[in-house]
Write an enzyme that holds these catalytic residues in place. Sequence first.
Site, PDB file in Angstrom:
ATOM      1  N   ARG A   1       0.827  -1.214   0.000  1.00 46.03           N
ATOM      2  CA  ARG A   1       0.000   0.000   0.000  1.00 46.03           C
ATOM      3  C   ARG A   1       0.858   1.260   0.000  1.00 46.03           C
ATOM      4  O   ARG A   1       0.594   2.190  -0.768  1.00 46.03           O
ATOM      5  CB  ARG A   1      -0.949   0.024   1.192  1.00 46.03           C
TER       6      ARG A   1
ATOM      7  N   ASN B   1      -6.252  -2.460   2.119  1.00 47.17           N
ATOM      8  CA  ASN B   1      -6.267  -3.916   2.202  1.00 47.17           C
ATOM      9  C   ASN B   1      -7.716  -4.386   2.265  1.00 47.17           C
ATOM     10  O   ASN B   1      -8.555  -3.740   2.898  1.00 47.17           O
ATOM     11  CB  ASN B   1      -5.555  -4.406   3.465  1.00 47.17           C
TER      12      ASN B   1
END
Length: 90
Positions: A17, A35
């Site tokens: 990320r 996520n």
Amino acid sequence: MATRFLIEGRVQGVGYRNWLQEEARRRGLRGTVRNLSDGRVEAVIIGSYEETDAMLAACRKGPPLAKVSGIGLDPIDDPDVSGFIVLRDY
């Protein structure tokens, strides 16, 4: 143009990320990344076709510890997002 990327493989717990956020910012893209509870990463990428395609190629590689096995793509309505942010997990 906004596209949702659903990124599969070893993409959680490897800095994916943060890597994606930095990569998108470097390219001048807007959007979000988070996520998902099923182990995938969801990214919304907002930019031109060319910029989105280049980001897709980068996402297939990801950061050094990631192992991407596939990326699903869905065109979506352009959300009103400034910059590129990491969202809370699902």
